[in-house]
Design a protein around this motif. Structure first.
Motif, short mmCIF file in Angstrom:
data_model
loop_
_atom_site.label_atom_id
_atom_site.label_comp_id
_atom_site.label_asym_id
_atom_site.label_seq_id
_atom_site.Cartn_x
_atom_site.Cartn_y
_atom_site.Cartn_z
N GLU A 58 46.79 50.30 81.27
CA GLU A 58 45.75 49.32 81.03
C GLU A 58 46.34 48.10 80.32
O GLU A 58 47.11 48.24 79.37
CB GLU A 58 44.61 49.91 80.20
N LYS A 59 45.97 46.92 80.80
CA LYS A 59 46.52 45.67 80.26
C LYS A 59 45.71 45.18 79.05
O LYS A 59 44.50 45.40 78.97
CB LYS A 59 46.56 44.62 81.35
N ASP A 104 42.35 43.38 79.30
CA ASP A 104 41.20 44.09 79.87
C ASP A 104 40.48 45.00 78.87
O ASP A 104 39.40 45.51 79.17
CB ASP A 104 41.65 44.93 81.06
N PHE A 105 41.07 45.22 77.69
CA PHE A 105 40.42 46.10 76.72
C PHE A 105 39.19 45.45 76.12
O PHE A 105 39.17 44.25 75.83
CB PHE A 105 41.39 46.49 75.60
N ARG A 106 38.15 46.26 75.92
CA ARG A 106 36.94 45.78 75.27
C ARG A 106 37.15 45.72 73.76
O ARG A 106 37.96 46.47 73.22
CB ARG A 106 35.77 46.69 75.64
N LYS A 107 36.41 44.86 73.07
CA LYS A 107 36.65 44.61 71.65
C LYS A 107 35.35 44.64 70.85
O LYS A 107 34.27 44.33 71.37
CB LYS A 107 37.33 43.25 71.46
N THR A 144 39.34 42.12 64.61
CA THR A 144 39.07 42.46 66.00
C THR A 144 39.60 43.87 66.26
O THR A 144 40.78 44.14 66.06
CB THR A 144 39.74 41.46 66.95
N THR A 145 38.72 44.75 66.68
CA THR A 145 39.09 46.13 66.99
C THR A 145 39.09 46.32 68.50
O THR A 145 38.05 46.19 69.15
CB THR A 145 38.12 47.12 66.33
N GLN A 146 40.27 46.61 69.02
CA GLN A 146 40.45 46.81 70.46
C GLN A 146 40.19 48.28 70.77
O GLN A 146 40.85 49.17 70.25
CB GLN A 146 41.88 46.42 70.82
N ILE A 147 39.20 48.54 71.63
CA ILE A 147 38.80 49.91 71.94
C ILE A 147 39.60 50.37 73.15
O ILE A 147 39.29 50.04 74.30
CB ILE A 147 37.29 50.02 72.23
N ILE A 148 40.65 51.15 72.90
CA ILE A 148 41.52 51.63 73.97
C ILE A 148 40.94 52.87 74.62
O ILE A 148 40.86 52.99 75.84
CB ILE A 148 42.93 51.89 73.42
N GLY A 178 36.07 52.53 75.49
CA GLY A 178 37.41 52.25 75.98
C GLY A 178 37.54 52.47 77.48
O GLY A 178 36.77 53.21 78.09
N ARG A 179 38.55 51.85 78.08
CA ARG A 179 38.77 51.94 79.53
C ARG A 179 39.59 53.17 79.92
O ARG A 179 39.57 53.60 81.07
CB ARG A 179 39.49 50.68 80.02
#
Length: 289
Positions: free
Chosen positions: A142-143, A146-149, A158-162, A171-172
């Motif tokens: 996953e790039k 494209d991660f949701r935040k 900013t918290t990136q939901i992997i 997350g994706r």
């Protein structure tokens, strides 16, 4: 909301892995694992060039767990016995489910080596339950874009939901077990409360900067860098004392026996021997160097 109390605060000491020197906050002499997480390596930052490229990991096998790479800086080429070939760039995540067996290889791309640059990342080993250790292998890349935040009210964290979920943001990455994996980018003076399921074991690892956790405990790079929480609250707060980067991990513990040897994570020594035999017999596939 009730904050989780702290079970352990640890350093991220250096260890040698062949020609590579890296940080290993998990396992340590005090902690074998934080179930379901078996190992965490923080590699880099390394200056890579045509004259200095120790980070060329040729084909090697895995079975029984999920080796995961969070690439912070640089560029890596991934190849595996499933036929996948992809270039993982800064901020990307590759989530490999080894299952019954996979062979993969990683190294900086030739273009990156020739132009020179810095590589840094996290290698995480996430255990699989006994019932899933022999599932078919799988690979997800996953790039970063494209991660949701999830963004804090003050707009400074900013918290990136992997993988997993935070504040109904999902997350994706498709996971085999109930886990959360968040990359947290914090600007100085930013504040955020991170919530998670009380059934999870969890840890927070600092890659750079300085933060105050639960308004009482400090994580600072090159000092204490890892916190393990007790399962007695609804989450924890972060206050950034400087621009910081953190990895948050949580998961429901498997509570199973763990047997490890080299690149294999199983439940018994017999299963380890079977894994070694199956690799030698070619049952995990093939990957040309």
């Amino acid at each position: 909301m009730k904050t989780n109390t702290i079970k352990h605060i640890g350093r991220s000491e250096f260890v040698n892995m062949g020609p590579i020197r890296l940080r290993q906050p998990l396992p340590t002499k005090r902690i074998d694992n934080i179930d379901p997480f078996i190992l965490l390596h923080h590699y880099g930052p390394y200056e890579i060039s045509a004259d200095n490229n120790p980070f060329d990991l040729g084909p090697h096998p895995h079975r029984g767990f999920e080796p995961i790479t969070f690439l912070v800086q640089g560029e890596q080429l991934h190849r595996d016995s499933l036929g996948n070939e992809s270039i993982v760039k800064a901020g990307d995540v590759q989530w490999t489910t080894a299952g019954r067996g996979i062979i993969h290889a990683e190294k900086p791309t030739a273009e990156f080596v020739n132009k020179g640059g810095v590589i840094e990342g996290i290698q995480l080993w996430l255990n699989l339950p006994a019932e899933k250790k022999m599932i078919p292998a799988n690979y997800q890349h996953e790039k970063a874009k494209d991660f949701r935040k999830v963004i804090s009210e003050d707009k400074k964290i900013t918290t990136q939901i992997i993988a997993g979920e935070l504040e109904e943001t999902y997350g994706r990455i498709k996971t085999q077990t109930a886990v959360n994996a968040f990359m947290i980018y914090a600007e100085e003076d930013g504040y955020q409360f991170i919530s998670f399921d009380k059934s999870h074991q969890c840890m927070l690892y600092l890659l750079k900067g300085k933060v105050i956790i639960n308004e009482s405990e400090t994580l600072e790079f090159n000092e204490n860098q890892l916190i393990q929480f007790n399962q007695d609250g609804e989450g924890f707060s972060i206050k950034a004392a400087s621009n910081s980067l953190l990895l948050f991990l949580s998961g429901e513990p498997l509570n199973e026996k763990v047997a490890t040897y080299g690149p294999y994570v199983m439940n018994t020594q017999t299963e380890i021997m079977e894994a070694m035999r199956d690799y030698q017999m070619g049952k995990m596939g093939f990957l040309v160097p």
